[in-house]
Design an enzyme around this catalytic site. Structure first.
Site, PDB file in Angstrom:
ATOM      1  CB  CYS A   1      -7.574  -6.092  -4.010  1.00 19.91           C
ATOM      2  SG  CYS A   1      -9.077  -6.349  -4.914  1.00 19.91           S
ATOM      3  CG  HIS A   2      -5.436 -11.702  -4.832  1.00 22.37           C
ATOM      4  ND1 HIS A   2      -6.322 -11.485  -5.869  1.00 22.37           N
ATOM      5  CD2 HIS A   2      -4.390 -12.376  -5.346  1.00 22.37           C
ATOM      6  CE1 HIS A   2      -5.803 -12.047  -6.948  1.00 22.37           C
ATOM      7  NE2 HIS A   2      -4.649 -12.589  -6.673  1.00 22.37           N
TER       8      HIS A   2
ATOM      9  CE1 TYR B   1      -3.951  -2.054   0.403  1.00 20.08           C
ATOM     10  CE2 TYR B   1      -2.602  -3.297   1.929  1.00 20.08           C
ATOM     11  CZ  TYR B   1      -3.734  -3.187   1.153  1.00 20.08           C
ATOM     12  OH  TYR B   1      -4.624  -4.211   1.136  1.00 20.08           O
TER      13      TYR B   1
ATOM     14  CD  GLU C   1      -1.764 -14.840  -8.374  1.00 22.70           C
ATOM     15  OE1 GLU C   1      -0.993 -13.978  -7.979  1.00 22.70           O
ATOM     16  OE2 GLU C   1      -2.843 -14.609  -8.921  1.00 22.70           O
TER      17      GLU C   1
ATOM     18  CG  ASN D   1     -12.021  -4.451  -6.225  1.00 21.16           C
ATOM     19  OD1 ASN D   1     -11.878  -4.166  -7.398  1.00 21.16           O
ATOM     20  ND2 ASN D   1     -11.403  -5.445  -5.681  1.00 21.16           N
TER      21      ASN D   1
END
Length: 104
Positions: free
Chosen positions: A56-57, A25, A85, A48
């Site tokens: 956002c994750h 952030y 990921e 969102n």
DNA sequence: AGCGCGGCTTTTC
DNA sequence: CGAAAAGCCGCGC
């Protein structure tokens, strides 16, 4: 669309983050010229308007901790997703030294 | 290493 | 228009 300039920039930068990497952030806020708007970034992200274009994750805290998602439940869920990921999530925290992506 | 306090900016009621 | 919350950050003990 009640989308502020600020929020638009946040979504833009967040969507720029490649798969297998995460950002913070503070980094996003800093890139906007407001290093203290870390909270504002979260507030904007929680709105969102485009959950598909804005993962956002992939946004974590400065210490690498997965923040938000409306509660600790979402954290664990997203933590697992990040691992798929390619991000090494440890105890709900990401390897900042290796997966922290920065625009500049 | 873990806990607590105040501060900054944006969004929403 | 005014006030409170929010997916935080940094520093101190």
């Amino acid at each position: 669309m009640t989308l502020s300039k600020f929020a638009a920039r946040v979504y833009q930068l967040t969507s720029e983050v490649p798969r297998g990497k995460v950002t913070t952030y503070g980094a996003i806020a800093s890139k906007m010229g407001k290093p203290g708007a870390s909270r504002a970034v979260g507030a904007a992200l929680k709105s969102n308007p485009t959950p598909i274009v804005v993962p956002c994750h992939r946004v974590v805290r400065t210490d690498g901790g997965l923040a938000g998602y409306g509660g600790p439940a979402g954290i664990g869920k997203k933590a697992k997703l990040l691992r798929e990921e390619g991000v090494a999530v440890r105890r709900g925290k990401v390897d900042m030294e290796k997966f922290l992506f920065t625009w500049r």
